[in-house]
Design an enzyme around this catalytic site. Structure first.
Site, PDB file in Angstrom:
ATOM      1  N   ASP A 167      16.464 -10.896  18.047  1.00  0.00           N
ATOM      2  CA  ASP A 167      17.118  -9.402  18.305  1.00  0.00           C
ATOM      3  C   ASP A 167      17.418  -8.720  16.974  1.00  0.00           C
ATOM      4  OD1 ASP A 167      17.350  -7.561  20.108  1.00  0.00           O
ATOM      5  OD2 ASP A 167      19.601  -7.976  20.766  1.00  0.00           O
ATOM      6  N   HIS A 214      21.546   4.191  17.772  1.00  0.00           N
ATOM      7  CA  HIS A 214      22.598   3.408  18.515  1.00  0.00           C
ATOM      8  C   HIS A 214      23.556   2.844  17.186  1.00  0.00           C
ATOM      9  CE1 HIS A 214      24.107  -0.013  21.004  1.00  0.00           C
ATOM     10  NE2 HIS A 214      23.668  -0.872  19.906  1.00  0.00           N
ATOM     11  N   GLU A 270      21.481  -2.931  27.541  1.00  0.00           N
ATOM     12  CA  GLU A 270      20.748  -2.348  26.447  1.00  0.00           C
ATOM     13  C   GLU A 270      19.373  -2.242  26.403  1.00  0.00           C
ATOM     14  OE1 GLU A 270      24.065  -3.402  22.795  1.00  0.00           O
ATOM     15  OE2 GLU A 270      22.160  -4.240  22.587  1.00  0.00           O
ATOM     16  N   GLU A 284      15.942  -2.067  25.338  1.00  0.00           N
ATOM     17  CA  GLU A 284      15.056  -2.349  24.123  1.00  0.00           C
ATOM     18  C   GLU A 284      13.711  -2.340  24.294  1.00  0.00           C
ATOM     19  OE1 GLU A 284      16.674  -5.725  21.516  1.00  0.00           O
ATOM     20  OE2 GLU A 284      18.812  -5.022  22.248  1.00  0.00           O
ATOM     21  N   ASP A 295      18.961  -6.228  27.092  1.00  0.00           N
ATOM     22  CA  ASP A 295      19.898  -6.997  26.309  1.00  0.00           C
ATOM     23  C   ASP A 295      21.010  -6.763  26.803  1.00  0.00           C
ATOM     24  OD1 ASP A 295      20.873  -8.563  24.388  1.00  0.00           O
ATOM     25  OD2 ASP A 295      20.949  -7.121  22.903  1.00  0.00           O
ATOM     26  N   ARG A 330      30.881  -6.556  26.463  1.00  0.00           N
ATOM     27  CA  ARG A 330      31.476  -5.724  25.521  1.00  0.00           C
ATOM     28  C   ARG A 330      32.888  -6.247  25.138  1.00  0.00           C
ATOM     29  NH1 ARG A 330      26.948  -3.826  23.219  1.00  0.00           N
ATOM     30  NH2 ARG A 330      25.886  -2.314  24.777  1.00  0.00           N
ATOM     31  N   GLN A 359      32.064  -9.840  23.517  1.00  0.00           N
ATOM     32  CA  GLN A 359      31.533  -9.384  22.212  1.00  0.00           C
ATOM     33  C   GLN A 359      32.664  -9.026  21.070  1.00  0.00           C
ATOM     34  OE1 GLN A 359      28.469  -6.452  22.513  1.00  0.00           O
ATOM     35  NE2 GLN A 359      27.830  -6.608  20.414  1.00  0.00           N
ATOM     36  N   LYS A 369      25.946 -12.012  24.702  1.00  0.00           N
ATOM     37  CA  LYS A 369      24.434 -11.927  25.092  1.00  0.00           C
ATOM     38  C   LYS A 369      23.849 -13.155  25.955  1.00  0.00           C
ATOM     39  CE  LYS A 369      24.519  -8.023  22.157  1.00  0.00           C
ATOM     40  NZ  LYS A 369      23.949  -6.768  22.167  1.00  0.00           N
ATOM     41  N   THR A 426      18.955 -12.122  29.507  1.00  0.00           N
ATOM     42  CA  THR A 426      18.101 -11.016  28.959  1.00  0.00           C
ATOM     43  C   THR A 426      16.951 -10.888  29.876  1.00  0.00           C
ATOM     44  OG1 THR A 426      18.708 -11.858  26.761  1.00  0.00           O
ATOM     45  CG2 THR A 426      16.779 -10.459  26.763  1.00  0.00           C
ATOM     46  N   GLU A 441      27.646   3.521  24.785  1.00  0.00           N
ATOM     47  CA  GLU A 441      27.509   4.969  24.087  1.00  0.00           C
ATOM     48  C   GLU A 441      27.569   6.233  25.094  1.00  0.00           C
ATOM     49  OE1 GLU A 441      23.543   4.707  21.633  1.00  0.00           O
ATOM     50  OE2 GLU A 441      23.696   2.581  22.642  1.00  0.00           O
TER      51      GLU A 441
END
Lengths: 448, 448
Positions: free
Chosen positions: B146, B153, B218, B220, B252, B256, B259, B272, B276, B392
């Protein structure tokens, strides 16, 4: 046949008085007495046949499919071993720990010097000198996870960057780990080119691209996963031990200059992915049973959160393995000088056990598959001469080591070979070893 | 048959006037006109047969092995497609880009409305509605990497942690990436349990273990690797494009709170690895040729180091893909409300191209294998309403979004479905799409 109920059980296969009719298996110096019986994948060197499962006995290796053909194993185990041909040990891993224990017991039954007199003759054709074999990876490794469970390494490396605060706040709570690169894992004997990569000198305006200048090894223990778990189904700490298949030695080659420039914020990447070397023989969890120790935290450290505890686990979660790193330069090889031992440490000092790493890994529902590999993180000892990497032994490259050949090293030079050594000893127990884990640095490819 | 020489070439298969005899392929709204022809692995839902390679045409899908049996492809391509059965597209990936282009050209030759009159009748039995199919991963993914190539971002997330210095010094030089977990990658339709894990409130003395409280997606783009390279043999930037097989959408999923507590110093891990999700159809590099753009750095940013440049690459390294995230809560689903679009961005804004990521990845000698997956990193746009994650869009969870259903979200709730959407448009070109990439959050397992 009595089969022990757990990989922690001690039974007649661990009896130090056990002797084999196989030449060399009873010698004091062998890494592979009958009490060990590691598993690996090999073929006769020079042949183009499929790799097959073998076990090691003394300096010999027994072809397990030929042994199966001769009636050594049950029908179920025979089928599983045949399925390993050309594939790796994954089918045996997927079959669960009971079949692996059956394999050990069946092997001891026919290799014991007290076995029926027919066995030495019957098995003679299935035994070959290990030196005549070519090894490959013991299994197909789907995912490789590298942990950071060596607290003395984490502390020593942390000190280089943060003298006042070497250990990050999460270290004593989280078995820190990251995903590693599976494709570039090789077996002992691996030769690899010095990696090219980006690095940036502290005083440089911009980075540059070129051969790695700070190439290092890392002394680790690897664990291979057995049956695995389904996505969304965590493995509790009491079941974790049963999910471990066996251990290998692991050299996590590291490009320190590339690592320093690339690793923020997502961790090591190209500084590690160019090569990782493991030993070809997997020492099973059963073979390690006599060397288990209580899991102990240093006085004053917090106990793990409840999901990482468990009574059986705390009583015997650790494994004592004596670990060493030996270095042989090209000049030493040319002059016939033996590899020089750089350090020794004990895997019992590891801050987290593999069972804890496995339970943590699956705690979010992540699925493990048979043959997945865990690295333990660098296993340095508590002393300054016990660093499991050159980064530690040379204080970040500031204090060169002088070798018996008169050569000096801060980091690895082209032609250097690094051999990891691992063995288990305990009072009243037969010593067992892990076999070779050697890798050699080749010159960098010219820049593209 | 004329076969274009590179995945960048525009030829008759891109002609916007091209029409098919397959119903639905010529409709303005379809994602799968004849100009697209993505590849995937599927079987009829409810069957237990092996998954087989398919392509999409309108709302239909063509079984490529049945098509091969009918003489659509050369003998060499027929063999490779048959080898994909039950295995994924890896054999086609390993066969190199010329055979993939041959596949595209052969399909256009028989699906074109100007094709020989025999084809509609012959192929009728090989066409099934896409809605009748069950999809699986398009290939066996050995390693998943990844990247972090979405600069908007990286900047937005960096600002949450370091308002004065959002981008780290290496960002403009190194295509930052890390190894991801391959085993938990699923295909559109994936449902997964909210992960459990360790997190630590800023004011707490110790961490706690429980269900993730800040679950996020996420947005991607994924790239699948074609032929790959041998260990120790870097792929130069001029050869990198030829190593890309095609692109997919990739979610993804990210925890949070887990993380934030785990990621120092080795990067994201359990935050993560629980799931996925990728889209089942691989849009080939050939289909994307009309949507290529020059690789451009914002004014004042440094140019990449020479190993990441290359004339052809600079001229057409980027790909313009319109990307969107749509959210549907359980309540919206129950009331029949359509998923709500949360944002849109353009993949042409990506700070590094997949070719650069591939060259960087192999620059240290790391070997790539057919079917390896790259993630692009979150593709946010430059505007505050263009965040590719809830982190975000909600300013780190501080500003809840209000949905048309009246519900509010800072992070994902149980029952939420997230759909990624991707399509390519250009003046005078037929619009092509990526198909579905949907995943749904299930409640956490009770703590072990």
């Amino acid at each position: 046949m009595m089969t022990s109920l757990s990989s922690l059980s001690i039974d007649h296969t661990h009896d130090p008085a056990l002797r084999s009719w196989v030449a060399g298996a009873n010698e004091e110096s062998t890494e592979f007495p009958l009490q060990n019986l590691p598993l690996g994948m090999a073929r006769v060197a020079g042949s183009t046949g499929a790799f097959r499962p073998f076990t090691a006995v003394g300096d010999q290796a027994l072809d397990l499919i030929l042994a199966a053909d001769l009636g050594v194993f049950s029908a179920a185990l025979t089928d599983v071993l045949r399925a390993c041909e050309g594939q790796g040990l994954n089918p045996l891993m997927a079959a669960g720990s009971a079949l692996r224990r059956e394999c050990r017991h069946a092997l001891v039954a026919v290799l014991d010097e007290r076995a029926d007199a027919e066995w030495p003759g019957k098995l003679a054709g299935a035994l070959v000198p290990q030196s005549s074999l070519q090894f490959t990876l013991p299994c197909r490794i789907g995912d490789y996870t590298d942990f950071y469970a060596g607290i003395h390494h984490a502390t020593a490396v942390g000190k280089l960057f943060r003298p006042d605060n070497p250990l990050l706040p999460n270290y004593q709570w989280v078995p820190i780990g990251y995903h590693g690169r599976a494709s570039s894992i090789g077996v002992s004997g691996q030769q690899f080119r010095r990696p090219m990569g980006q690095s940036k000198a502290p005083d440089a305006e911009a980075p540059s691209f070129g051969p790695c200048k700070r190439l290092d090894y890392e002394l680790e223990v690897g664990a291979l996963v057995g049956r695995g778990n389904a996505l969304g189904e965590p493995v509790g700490i009491d079941e974790a031990e049963d999910q471990l298949f066996g251990l290998v030695l692991l050299n996590d080659w590291s490009a320190r200059d590339i690592q320093a420039w690339e690793y923020q914020p997502l961790g090591p990447f190209l500084s590690k992915s160019f090569a990782t070397t493991i030993s070809p023989w997997v020492v099973t969890m059963e073979a390690l049973a006599p060397f288990r120790r209580a899991f102990q935290r240093p006085e004053g450290d917090p106990q793990p959160l409840p999901y990482l505890q468990g009574e059986t686990h705390l009583a015997s979660g650790a494994v004592s393995i004596q670990l060493e790193v030996h270095l042989q330069t090209a000049r030493m090889r040319e002059t016939g000088a033996a590899p020089h031992r750089l350090m020794r440490s004990d895997f019992a000092d590891c801050y987290w056990t593999f069972a804890q790493m496995l339970t943590h890994h699956t705690s979010n529902g992540c699925n493990l598959q048979p043959g997945d590999l865990f690295g333990s993180g660098t296993q340095s000892g508590p002393g300054p001469d016990q660093g499991g990497s050159l980064l530690e032994l040379t204080q970040g490259g500031k204090q060169a080591l002088t070798l018996p050949s008169g050569e000096q090293r801060t980091f690895l030079q082209d032609g250097d070979s690094v051999a990891l050594v691992g063995f288990c000893e305990a009072p009243g127990r037969r010593r067992i070893g892990f076999g070779p884990c050697v890798g050699t640095v080749l010159p960098a490819a010219s820049a593209a």
